[in-house]
Enzyme design. Structure first.
Site, PDB file in Angstrom:
ATOM      1  N   GLY A  30      40.993  37.684  40.876  1.00  0.00           N
ATOM      2  CA  GLY A  30      39.988  37.594  41.917  1.00  0.00           C
ATOM      3  C   GLY A  30      40.291  38.439  43.137  1.00  0.00           C
ATOM      4  CB  CYS A  31      38.722  38.339  46.497  1.00  0.00           C
ATOM      5  SG  CYS A  31      36.982  38.433  45.997  1.00  0.00           S
ATOM      6  CG  ASN A  32      43.888  36.008  45.019  1.00  0.00           C
ATOM      7  OD1 ASN A  32      42.861  35.426  44.676  1.00  0.00           O
ATOM      8  ND2 ASN A  32      44.961  36.071  44.249  1.00  0.00           N
TER       9      ASN A  32
END
Length: 389
Positions: free
Chosen positions: A160-162
């Site tokens: 994901g975004c992390n």
């Protein structure tokens, strides 16, 4: 001189402690950055009109997102000039095409900015969450760019975004273990390949936010005996826009109670994956931001007031505001974060690198300045890194 300590168990030889190594590995530093997007961009209002969205609640989500334009590759038109339904297979094929195209351009730009060639790459790490490929994106990109087949590689998929900072941690470690060799990190997110189109508020929140984008950075660790000024010893007026920062440390925080707040689900009606964002997640992330940032800074003996540059993931207006308030930051501190959100939307794992590129273009980083990089994503997770120019 070699020291010895007696082993507590009788009859065994003492443990030998070798003398401290004369030269320790130098921290990795960022030496180049590059970004790329897909060809077509749209305003939020244009997207509402193109998808014939009349629901005032959905329109409000789009128009109050603090996003002006996003790069997207829309579905082909079908009967009656309506966008045709894309199958999961078609979306995966789209992801492959867009991620490879954007990724190659971002890597080339990154290398060119550092005065490097494709042949210089010794390690390639590719991050993506918007599609699944086997062979992975790294192998396909090595073929397309004609990277040395002996190049080490790894793919980080589905975090994901992390994930950009998770991968940066691993890439920096490889760089430190191989001083003088170039490591490249690529985040390639074809968010156009991860969309579900229906009239629900769940999908409206997701569809109002994400855009296509890729970002790459190159890392290099100097050999231990390389001549380099001590941190903070250069004149304060020396610009470091061309000499990227050293990566000093990382800190992570997993919010167990919010593990399902950002996730992919299988949509039986649409027969494809559908991303879910809990509406409360911005406040949850904001409430935990202090904990991980202070732990990152405590390890270096720093306070938040010592940080000159904040490069935070452009996760959305609410999450940016929550982080800003909880960390006591100003709007100016997060100008690049909000600027990237305005111009590109949330480009997932590569968002913080778009902000880093803007900081470099701004030419305001000075020798000795500290910076904090922060990303947030599924888990729910907050990732941070401390850098110094």
């Amino acid at each position: 001189m070699t020291a010895t300590i007696a082993h507590p168990e009788s009859g065994t030889a003492p443990v030998l402690l070798e003398p401290e190594t004369k030269h320790r590995a130098e921290p990795s530093r960022i030496i180049g950055v590059g970004t790329a997007v897909t060809e077509d961009s749209y305003s939020q209002r244009e997207l509402l009109d193109l998808f014939r969205i009349d629901d005032p609640r959905v329109r409000s989500v789009f128009l109050n997102s603090a996003i002006e334009r996003r790069h997207l590759t829309l579905p082909p038109l079908g009967a009656g000039d309506a966008f045709r339904h894309e199958t999961q297979g078609e979306l995966l094929a789209k992801h492959k095409r867009l991620a490879l195209g954007m990724g190659a351009r971002a890597v080339r730009q990154c290398l060119a900015g550092a005065g490097l060639e494709v042949a210089d790459i010794g390690y390639l790490c590719c991050v993506t969450t918007t599609g699944y490929l086997t062979p992975g994106l790294s192998a396909l990109l090595m073929r397309d760019l004609d990277v040395n087949p002996g190049c080490s590689r790894v793919d980080v998929v589905g975090m994901g975004c992390n994930a950009g900072l998770n991968a940066l941690n691993a890439t920096a470690s490889w760089s430190m273990a191989h001083p003088g060799k170039v490591a490249v990190l690529l985040c390639a997110e074809a968010c156009s390949a991860a969309y579900v189109m229906d009239s629900t508020m769940r999908t409206a929140v997701v569809n109002s936010l994400f855009g296509d984008g890729a970002a790459a950075i190159a890392l290099l660790a100097d050999p231990p005996d390389a001549a380099r000024p001590a941190p903070g010893k250069l004149p304060a007026d020396v610009s470091c826009s061309s000499a990227g920062p050293r990566l000093l440390g990382f800190a992570s925080h997993l919010i167990h109670e919010a593990i399902g707040a950002m996730r992919y689900d299988w949509d039986d009606d649409q027969n494809k994956l559908s991303f879910y964002l809990d509406p409360d997640i911005p406040y949850v992330v904001g409430a935990h931001a202090e904990r991980v940032v202070d732990r990152l800074l405590d390890g270096a003996g720093l306070r938040r007031s010592d940080i000159a540059h904040w490069l935070v993931h452009s996760g959305g207006k609410k999450v940016i505001d929550a982080v800003r308030v909880n960390l006591g930051l100003t709007r100016h501190d997060l100008r690049h974060t909000t600027g990237v959100l305005r111009d590109y939307g949330n480009v997932s794992s590569g968002s913080f690198l778009f902000s880093y590129e803007r900081l470099m273009q701004e030419n305001r980083a000075r020798a000795g300045d500290f910076g904090v990089l922060m990303t947030m994503g599924p888990g729910s997770t907050i990732e941070t890194a401390l850098v110094q120019w």
